[in-house]
Each structure stands twice: as structure tokens, then as C-alpha cells.
Design an enzyme around this catalytic site. Structure first.
Site, PDB file in Angstrom:
ATOM      1  N   SER A 248       0.793  -1.223   0.000  1.00  0.00           N
ATOM      2  CA  SER A 248       0.000   0.000   0.000  1.00  0.00           C
ATOM      3  C   SER A 248       0.835   1.287   0.000  1.00  0.00           C
ATOM      4  O   SER A 248       1.625   1.503  -0.906  1.00  0.00           O
ATOM      5  CB  SER A 248      -0.925  -0.077   1.212  1.00  0.00           C
ATOM      6  OG  SER A 248      -1.791   0.990   1.260  1.00  0.00           O
TER       7      SER A 248
ATOM      8  N   ASP B 237      -3.312   6.041  -3.114  1.00  0.00           N
ATOM      9  CA  ASP B 237      -2.164   5.469  -2.408  1.00  0.00           C
ATOM     10  C   ASP B 237      -1.544   4.394  -3.310  1.00  0.00           C
ATOM     11  O   ASP B 237      -1.959   4.195  -4.455  1.00  0.00           O
ATOM     12  CB  ASP B 237      -2.551   4.927  -1.024  1.00  0.00           C
ATOM     13  CG  ASP B 237      -3.329   3.635  -1.096  1.00  0.00           C
ATOM     14  OD1 ASP B 237      -3.913   3.345  -2.165  1.00  0.00           O
ATOM     15  OD2 ASP B 237      -3.351   2.891  -0.101  1.00  0.00           O
TER      16      ASP B 237
ATOM     17  N   ARG C 105      -3.773   5.209  20.869  1.00  0.00           N
ATOM     18  CA  ARG C 105      -3.890   3.781  20.540  1.00  0.00           C
ATOM     19  C   ARG C 105      -2.581   3.277  19.947  1.00  0.00           C
ATOM     20  O   ARG C 105      -1.804   4.064  19.375  1.00  0.00           O
ATOM     21  CB  ARG C 105      -5.044   3.512  19.560  1.00  0.00           C
ATOM     22  CG  ARG C 105      -4.873   4.175  18.226  1.00  0.00           C
ATOM     23  CD  ARG C 105      -5.963   3.788  17.240  1.00  0.00           C
ATOM     24  NE  ARG C 105      -5.643   2.556  16.528  1.00  0.00           N
ATOM     25  CZ  ARG C 105      -4.842   2.507  15.460  1.00  0.00           C
ATOM     26  NH1 ARG C 105      -4.275   3.605  14.982  1.00  0.00           N
ATOM     27  NH2 ARG C 105      -4.603   1.353  14.868  1.00  0.00           N
TER      28      ARG C 105
ATOM     29  N   GLY D 157      -1.365  -0.494  14.459  1.00  0.00           N
ATOM     30  CA  GLY D 157      -1.435  -1.894  14.036  1.00  0.00           C
ATOM     31  C   GLY D 157      -0.408  -2.197  12.951  1.00  0.00           C
ATOM     32  O   GLY D 157      -0.246  -3.345  12.540  1.00  0.00           O
ATOM     33  N   THR D 158       0.271  -1.179  12.450  1.00  0.00           N
ATOM     34  CA  THR D 158       1.186  -1.396  11.327  1.00  0.00           C
ATOM     35  C   THR D 158       2.626  -0.969  11.622  1.00  0.00           C
ATOM     36  O   THR D 158       3.518  -1.261  10.846  1.00  0.00           O
ATOM     37  CB  THR D 158       0.718  -0.591  10.085  1.00  0.00           C
ATOM     38  OG1 THR D 158       0.754   0.798  10.416  1.00  0.00           O
ATOM     39  CG2 THR D 158      -0.675  -0.967   9.647  1.00  0.00           C
TER      40      THR D 158
HETATM   41  C1  16G Z   1      -4.072  -0.375   7.665  1.00  0.00           C
HETATM   42  C2  16G Z   1      -5.539  -0.405   7.360  1.00  0.00           C
HETATM   43  C3  16G Z   1      -6.085   1.000   7.319  1.00  0.00           C
HETATM   44  C4  16G Z   1      -5.791   1.705   8.620  1.00  0.00           C
HETATM   45  C5  16G Z   1      -4.319   1.651   8.939  1.00  0.00           C
HETATM   46  C6  16G Z   1      -4.063   2.143  10.341  1.00  0.00           C
HETATM   47  C7  16G Z   1      -6.732  -1.948   5.922  1.00  0.00           C
HETATM   48  C8  16G Z   1      -6.842  -2.541   4.554  1.00  0.00           C
HETATM   49  N1  16G Z   1      -5.786  -1.053   6.083  1.00  0.00           N
HETATM   50  O1  16G Z   1      -3.354   0.243   6.641  1.00  0.00           O
HETATM   51  O2  16G Z   1      -7.444   0.913   7.106  1.00  0.00           O
HETATM   52  O3  16G Z   1      -6.201   3.037   8.575  1.00  0.00           O
HETATM   53  O4  16G Z   1      -3.879   0.309   8.875  1.00  0.00           O
HETATM   54  O5  16G Z   1      -2.703   2.079  10.617  1.00  0.00           O
HETATM   55  O6  16G Z   1      -7.483  -2.295   6.817  1.00  0.00           O
HETATM   56  P1  16G Z   1      -2.167   2.154  12.087  1.00  0.00           P
HETATM   57  O7  16G Z   1      -2.771   1.011  12.870  1.00  0.00           O
HETATM   58  O8  16G Z   1      -0.697   2.058  11.951  1.00  0.00           O
HETATM   59  O9  16G Z   1      -2.591   3.480  12.656  1.00  0.00           O
HETATM   60 MG    MG Z   2      -3.749   0.965   0.368  1.00  0.00          MG
END
Ligand code: 16G
Ligand code: MG
Length: 548
Positions: free
Chosen positions: A79, A294, A514, A517-518
Site C-alpha cells: 500500500s 495510495d 492507541r 497496528g502497522t
Molecule cells: C491499515 C488499514 C487501514 C488503517 C491503517 C491504520 C486496511 C486494509 N488497512 O493500513 O485501514 O487506517 O492500517 O494504521 O485495513 P495504524 O494502525 O498504523 O494506525
Molecule cells: Mg492501500
């Protein structure tokens, strides 16, 4: 033992030995990293992903077998992440994200420490879920334009071959195109096939719906689209070709997919949303509409500059409000009754957008945790569910019953009929499987044309509260546990009370914390009546975290 049983056992033993054998070619690189299937599947530096992708192939085969051979999608993309990253995620039969209960299996597979342990996990999951390993299974996969894509595809193919899967390579495409194709394949034999399972079918469906919904309306003004130097560039060009210049003209900038190191650099939806400025390569023309995709074209944000060259962002919240407003107006004109329109947002939605939706449009708003899968499921509970994350990820879902009600509605006037027709075409313009930048682009252009609005009229619906998002690196992000759709912290204990104390001091103040998640960090969001106050609140809350 019957011969059949014996043959079946042989086959299973063969499959397990193949899995071990191929696994030795796709060894797990190191044991320090704990892989986790997160909000967007697995995502990390591409050179760590070979074994993960191989193992995802195995899981995809099991998932398809569990669902009676329905086709499962596998998308290789990272992405908006930098060019050296990549990722992989699974798509369920109706084009939805992988069912959450399977994420643990994905994580288990990725973390198995040896070839034998992997084969054992594979067998165990099949046993636990009563999956027949000799049952047929089908996988459709694709990738974005990253340089690491082809090598990861071959790891995936090894996984699929080892598991005895039947598979089709859909090549380079956008994430939403693969979601669309998966749904088309699985609905082909039903009474309501979603479309032709190909990229050409996708363009055809979108173009036909856009032409229908725009009938009698003036062609949209020139729009400049920043494609993040990703897969969206060439795919948008193909869509424009099918639409024809009589329907839509657009200037595409940042569409260099050959120079793979340029992906998402100084451009793209994430850059524009976080930096609040024009991407590289876009010349500011007053009051013209701009958009940024994106890297895998499942997110879009819009923007414009005024005569004084001041920048205005039209983000996911603005898109949701525009779509909800238009759909409500059409429903009212149509005379169709008992269709509930609802909007789904996350805690990142600007407070002004939520107030506008609830107080002005009078639509119900649900707040869910971050991540498309959460929003998607909540949107399915409405007859027409509009969902968007502020970052531009979203779509509109029409329930099957609503489509049926619209199709069979007996209009009392041409005006009513026209509103019903517009709603039905709109449902086809909008990708029903997942947020889709290309389809969302057509949605926005449709509403603006029907309203005769330019970007500044669109922006006038409400004024965003100033806000600030800060990334804070902490020792252990997993120590941050939330409730109430991530709006409040439960742990570390006492922290929420301190945040509440701070927030109280600011007019229209709101702040939450929070874990990402990434990324290995936590995020602090703050909004308040003025820019200075929003910045100050974000800073003060961030300081609380440092004191932990
Ligand atoms: C991922 C999610 C996106 C969310 C982002 C938050 C999908 C396909 N993608 O890219 O929707 O906004 O994570 O990122 O679900 P963060 O947890 O690092 O803030
Ligand atoms: Mg994307």
C-alpha cells in the site's frame, strides 16, 4: 483400510512432505521478528517476507478448502509504505477481508520455527477445522508494482503448489481490482453475478455505471490525479480509455511505475493527508479539483487550493459526508421508504464531520476500531452503509434487500424514477467489496456533477476542527489497551484519567491514544477549537506517554 482411505492417506502424506520440502527453500529468515497478521495482513521489509508469503499460500489453500472450494484471493502489496517494503493479505470469497478468526492461523504459520513444525501446524489446522486435505481449492492472486513483487509471487506459487491448489495469476493490479475479481468468480454461477472476473470486466462495469449515472449531466471539469507512482496510475489510464474523453478527462501525475524507488515518495494519499500539502508534480490551479491515490489504489483523498493558494484537504470524512448527503437526498426524492442510511467512522474522524452527519443530515453514525474490516462489517448492518476512514479508505454498501426494493419500486413520477435509477447506477459505480480509489473517484465526480458543485462548495458543508496526529515510540506498544472503539485507554492504568484532565481544559477538545497496528509505535490524536490548542493538547498527551 479401504483403498480409497489408503489413497487419501498417501495423498495427505505426499502433501505434507511437499510442504516441508518447499519450506526448506523458503526458510524463515530470523527468529527475532515475531510475524503478526495485522490490520493489513503481513507487512514489512520485503527481504523478510519470502517465507511468510510461501506460508500464506498454504493457508489460502486451507481457507478455500474450508469454504467448499470457493476462490480465495491473495494480494501482494504494501500500500502506502515505502518502496523497500512489501506485504501480503488474503481476500475472502465475497471480496471481503480474511475472516478475523483465521488471522491466528496466519500468524502461527508465519512463526513456525522449522519445516516440520510448519507441516505440523498445517495438519493441525486442517484437523481442528475438519478440512479435507484432498478437497479442491482455488486461489486468485495479484501484486502491485513493487520491485520485490515477482520474487514473492514465486514464493506464493511454491506454497500453492505444495498444498495442491489450483491457481490463477492476475498479474499486476490494484488491491480493489483483485477484491472485485474474487467476488465475480464466486458469484458467477449465482442468480446475481457481480461482473466479469477480469480487469476488462471491472473497467466495463465502472464505465457503464458512470455513464448511466451521469446521463444528462455536464462532463466533470478537469481533475488532476496523483497516482503515487503506483499501480493506480496505469490502471486509471486504462479506465479513462474505456470511459472515453467525452465522459471524463483527467491529468495523471506521479505515474512513473518503472522507477520503483519513487513509489509513495513525496506523493500519494498518505503524504497529502499527513503533510496537508500538494504532492510533488502537481501545479496549484485555483479552485480546481485534485486527488491522490495510495500505492495500491484502495485509498483516495481530494484537495484544492483557493485563489490565495491556500490548501484545503477533502479527506475520507468529507467523502463520507458528501455520499451520505447525496444518497439521502435521492431517497427523499424517490419516495422509497424505510431505507436506513448510516455512516461508519473511526475515532480519527474529525469531530465536525460527526456533528454534521448527526445534527445536520440526521444520519446515525457508528464508530468502530481502525481497519477496514471493522468498518465494513458495521456498514453491513445498515440498508445503505457509508464507511470511510479519515485517511480516505472506504466505500458504500447497499444491502441486497435495498437493491431489490429499488428495482421493484413503482415510481409515481419521472422525478421519482430518475432518483431510483440514479441510486441503482450509483451502487454499480461504487465497488461493493472494499474501498476503491478509482470507484470512489467516480462517486465523488458523480455527486459534484449532480449538485453542480466545485471543490469549495463541497468543502463548505462543515469546517474541520484543527487536529494533530503524533507518532510516539514507546517501550511496549502492546501495553496500550483500549475500549469504546479505541477512544479510551484501559491500560496502562490511570493514563486515561490524566488524558481526560488535559482534554477538559480545551474548547472542543478531544484526544485519544492507541497502539498502531502497522508500526512499532503508538499514535496520539488531538483536536481542539484552534490550531494552537490542538497542537498543545497533542504535545501534552504525548508527554504523558514519555513519563511512563
Ligand atoms: C491499515 C488499514 C487501514 C488503517 C491503517 C491504520 C486496511 C486494509 N488497512 O493500513 O485501514 O487506517 O492500517 O494504521 O485495513 P495504524 O494502525 O498504523 O494506525
Ligand atoms: Mg492501500
Amino acid at each position: 483400510m479401504s483403498l480409497d482411505q489408503e489413497q487419501q492417506d498417501q495423498m495427505i502424506l505426499h502433501q505434507l512432505s511437499q510442504i516441508e520440502k518447499f519450506s526448506s527453500v523458503h526458510r524463515r529468515p530470523d527468529f527475532d521478528t515475531n510475524f503478526a497478521y495485522g490490520t493489513a495482513g503481513f507487512r514489512m521489509r520485503a527481504d523478510l517476507l519470502d517465507s511468510v508469503v510461501y506460508r500464506v499460500g498454504l493457508l489460502a489453500a486451507l481457507r478455500s478448502r474450508k469454504l467448499d472450494g470457493e476462490t480465495i484471493g491473495v494480494m501482494i502489496t504494501a500500500s502506502h509504505n515505502p518502496p523497500e517494503d512489501n506485504g501480503v493479505k488474503l481476500i475472502d470469497p465475497q471480496g471481503e477481508m480474511l475472516e478475523a478468526s483465521w488471522e491466528v492461523y496466519a500468524t502461527k504459520f508465519a512463526n513456525a520455527r522449522s519445516d516440520e513444525e510448519l507441516a505440523r501446524e498445517y495438519f493441525n489446522v486442517a484437523e481442528t477445522l475438519k478440512i479435507r486435505l484432498d478437497a479442491p481449492c482455488k486461489i486468485a492472486y495479484g501484486r502491485d508494482t513493487r520491485a520485490s513483487g515477482p520474487a514473492l509471487v514465486s514464493a506464493l506459487k511454491d506454497g500453492l503448489s505444495a498444498a495442491g491448489a489450483e491457481f490463477s495469476d492476475y498479474g499486476v493490479l490494484t488491491t480493489p481490482q483483485l477484491h472485485y475479481i474474487v467476488k465475480c468468480i464466486n458469484t458467477a454461477e449465482t442468480s446475481s453475478p457481480y461482473g466479469e472476473p477480469s480487469q476488462a470486466g471491472y473497467y466495463k462495469k465502472l464505465a457503464a455505471a458512470f455513464k448511466a449515472v451521469m446521463k444528462g449531466k455536464p462532463k466533470p471539469g478537469l481533475i488532476t490525479i496523483d497516482a503515487a507512482n503506483g499501480v493506480g496510475g496505469p490502471k486509471l489510464a486504462e479506465l479513462l480509455e474505456v470511459l472515453g474523453s467525452e465522459s471524463l478527462e483527467a491529468v495523471i501525475v506521479n505515474d512513473d511505475v518503472e522507477a520503483t524507488q519513487k513509489l509513495n515518495q513525496q506523493c500519494g494519499a498518505d503524504y497529502v493527508k499527513t503533510q496537508q500539502k500538494l504532492p510533488a508534480g502537481a501545479e496549484p490551479e485555483a479552485l480546481q479539483l485534485y486527488a491522490s491515490l495510495d500505492g495500491d489504489a484502495d485509498r483516495i483523498v481530494f484537495y484544492y487550493v483557493d485563489e490565495a493558494k491556500k490548501f484545503f484537504l477533502l479527506d475520507g470524512d468529507k467523502i463520507a459526508s458528501l455520499a451520505a448527503m447525496f444518497i439521502q437526498e435521492l431517497l427523499e426524492v424517490s419516495g422509497v421508504e424505510d431505507v436506513e442510511v448510516g455512516v461508519v467512522q473511526t475515532a480519527y474522524a474529525n469531530g465536525s464531520s460527526t456533528a454534521y452527519l448527526q445534527d445536520v443530515l440526521k444520519v446515525p453514525v457508528t464508530c468502530t476500531s481502525t481497519g477496514v474490516k471493522h468498518l465494513h462489517h458495521a456498514a453491513q448492518l445498515y440498508d445503505i452503509g457509508v464507511y470511510f476512514e479519515a485517511n480516505g479508505h472506504g466505500t458504500v454498501l447497499f444491502s441486497a434487500a435495498t437493491i431489490k426494493a429499488l428495482e421493484s419500486f413503482e415510481a409515481a413520477s419521472p422525478g421519482q424514477q430518475s432518483a431510483v435509477d440514479t441510486l441503482l447506477s450509483l451502487a454499480d459505480v461504487i465497488n461493493q467489496t472494499v474501498g476503491d480509489a478509482l470507484s470512489d473517484l467516480l462517486l465523488v465526480l458523480t455527486v459534484l456533477a449532480h449538485k453542480s458543485w466545485g471543490p469549495s462548495e463541497w468543502n463548505m458543508a462543515y469546517t474541520d476542527l484543527p487536529n494533530r496526529l503524533v507518532r510516539v515510540v514507546v517501550d511496549d506498544r502492546f501495553a496500550f489497551k483500549t475500549e469504546d472503539a479505541e477512544r479510551r485507554l484501559v491500560e496502562p492504568q490511570g493514563l486515561q484519567a490524566q488524558i481526560d484532565e488535559l482534554v477538559k481544559k480545551y474548547k472542543f477538545g478531544r484526544s485519544f491514544v492507541r497502539a498502531s497496528g502497522t508500526e512499532d509505535a503508538v499514535r496520539v490524536y488531538a483536536e481542539a477549537a484552534t490550531r494552537l490548542e490542538a497542537d498543545e493538547l497533542a504535545l501534552k498527551v504525548s508527554e504523558l506517554l514519555k513519563g511512563l
